[in-house]
Motif scaffolding. Structure first.
Motif, short mmCIF file in Angstrom:
data_model
loop_
_atom_site.label_atom_id
_atom_site.label_comp_id
_atom_site.label_asym_id
_atom_site.label_seq_id
_atom_site.Cartn_x
_atom_site.Cartn_y
_atom_site.Cartn_z
N UNK A 140 0.83 -1.19 0.00
CA UNK A 140 0.00 0.00 0.00
C UNK A 140 0.87 1.25 0.00
N UNK A 141 0.72 2.05 -1.03
CA UNK A 141 1.47 3.31 -1.12
C UNK A 141 1.07 4.24 0.02
N UNK A 142 -0.22 4.25 0.36
CA UNK A 142 -0.69 5.10 1.46
C UNK A 142 0.00 4.74 2.78
N UNK A 143 0.10 3.46 3.07
CA UNK A 143 0.76 3.01 4.31
C UNK A 143 2.25 3.32 4.25
N UNK A 144 2.85 3.11 3.11
CA UNK A 144 4.29 3.41 2.95
C UNK A 144 4.55 4.91 3.19
N UNK A 145 3.70 5.77 2.65
CA UNK A 145 3.86 7.22 2.84
C UNK A 145 3.63 7.61 4.30
N UNK A 146 2.65 6.97 4.97
CA UNK A 146 2.41 7.23 6.38
C UNK A 146 3.63 6.82 7.20
N UNK A 147 4.20 5.67 6.90
CA UNK A 147 5.39 5.20 7.62
C UNK A 147 6.54 6.19 7.46
N UNK A 148 6.72 6.73 6.27
CA UNK A 148 7.80 7.71 6.03
C UNK A 148 7.55 9.00 6.80
N UNK A 149 6.31 9.51 6.77
CA UNK A 149 5.98 10.74 7.51
C UNK A 149 6.12 10.53 9.02
N UNK A 150 5.70 9.37 9.49
CA UNK A 150 5.78 9.06 10.92
C UNK A 150 7.24 9.00 11.37
N UNK A 151 8.07 8.32 10.60
CA UNK A 151 9.50 8.24 10.92
C UNK A 151 10.16 9.60 10.91
N UNK A 152 9.80 10.44 9.96
CA UNK A 152 10.38 11.78 9.87
C UNK A 152 9.95 12.64 11.06
N UNK A 153 8.70 12.51 11.49
CA UNK A 153 8.22 13.27 12.65
C UNK A 153 8.96 12.86 13.92
N UNK A 154 9.19 11.56 14.09
CA UNK A 154 9.94 11.09 15.25
C UNK A 154 11.39 11.56 15.18
N UNK A 155 12.00 11.49 13.99
CA UNK A 155 13.40 11.93 13.84
C UNK A 155 13.54 13.42 14.16
N UNK A 156 12.51 14.20 13.85
CA UNK A 156 12.54 15.64 14.12
C UNK A 156 12.12 15.98 15.56
N UNK A 157 11.71 14.97 16.32
CA UNK A 157 11.23 15.17 17.70
C UNK A 157 10.06 16.15 17.72
N UNK A 158 9.20 16.06 16.71
CA UNK A 158 8.08 16.98 16.54
C UNK A 158 6.79 16.33 17.06
N UNK A 159 6.50 16.54 18.34
CA UNK A 159 5.37 15.88 18.97
C UNK A 159 4.04 16.24 18.30
N UNK A 160 3.88 17.49 17.88
CA UNK A 160 2.64 17.88 17.19
C UNK A 160 2.48 17.11 15.88
N UNK A 161 3.55 16.97 15.12
CA UNK A 161 3.49 16.23 13.85
C UNK A 161 3.22 14.75 14.10
N UNK A 162 3.83 14.19 15.15
CA UNK A 162 3.59 12.79 15.49
C UNK A 162 2.11 12.58 15.83
N UNK A 163 1.58 13.42 16.69
CA UNK A 163 0.21 13.26 17.14
C UNK A 163 -0.80 13.50 16.03
N UNK A 164 -0.47 14.35 15.08
CA UNK A 164 -1.37 14.61 13.95
C UNK A 164 -1.56 13.35 13.10
N UNK A 165 -0.66 12.39 13.24
CA UNK A 165 -0.74 11.16 12.46
C UNK A 165 -1.45 10.03 13.21
N UNK A 166 -1.97 10.31 14.40
CA UNK A 166 -2.68 9.33 15.22
C UNK A 166 -4.18 9.58 15.17
#
Length: 132
Positions: A2-28
Motif C-alpha cells: 500500500x502506497x498510502x501506508x508506505x507514505x504514512x510510515x515515512x511521515x511518521x518516521x520523519x516526525x519522530x526523527x525531528x522530535x516533533x510531537x505535534x506532527x507525530x500526534x497529527x498522524x494518530x
C-alpha cells in the motif's frame, strides 16, 4: 504494498526523527492506543498517548532511532530500529520494534517492543544475579 501506508510510515518516521510531537500526534487517530510492552499499561486515547510520548522525551531528550527495516502490510507497518540516547548522564542503545496498526490513513495503535535487558545493563539498573 500500500502506497498510502508506505507514505504514512515515512511521515511518521520523519516526525519522530525531528522530535516533533505535534506532527507525530497529527498522524494518530483520536482513539489511538500506545503500548510500550514491559513499560506499564497502555495509553488509550490521543491525550494519554501524547502524555506518554512527552514523558519519554523528557526522560531521554537526545533519543535517536536508526532505521533497520520497514515492513508494509495492508493495514499496518512494522518498523525495526536501533534506539539510542542517554538518561541520568548514562548512554544506552537497544534494538526496538514497533507494530503499527493503521485506520483511515492514521496510526490507530502502536505496540513498542524494546530490549529492556540491554537498557538495564547499560544503565546499571539490572538487579545483581545471585548464585547458589
Amino acid at each position: 504494498m500500500s502506497v498510502e501506508i508506505q507514505e504514512l510510515a515515512a511521515r511518521y518516521g520523519a516526525a519522530w526523527a525531528a522530535h516533533d510531537l505535534d506532527a507525530i500526534m497529527a498522524l494518530h487517530t483520536d482513539d489511538t492506543v500506545f503500548h510500550l510492552h514491559g513499560g506499564g499499561e497502555p495509553a488509550v486515547g490521543l491525550a494519554a498517548t501524547r502524555d506518554a510520548f512527552a514523558a519519554a522525551s523528557v526522560r531521554v531528550q537526545d533519543i535517536r532511532f536508526e532505521k533497520k527495516r520497514i515492513y508494509i502490510g495492508a493495514n499496518h507497518f512494522v518498523s525495526e530500529y536501533e534506539m539510542s540516547g542517554s538518561t541520568d548522564g548514562k548512554s544506552f542503545s537497544c534494538d526496538g520494534v514497533d507494530v503499527i496498526a493503521v485506520a483511515d490513513g492514521r496510526v490507530a495503535r502502536k505496540d513498542t517492543y524494546l530490549d529492556w535487558g540491554a537498557i538495564e545493563r547499560q544503565l546499571g539498573t539490572q538487579p545483581a544475579v545471585v548464585s547458589a
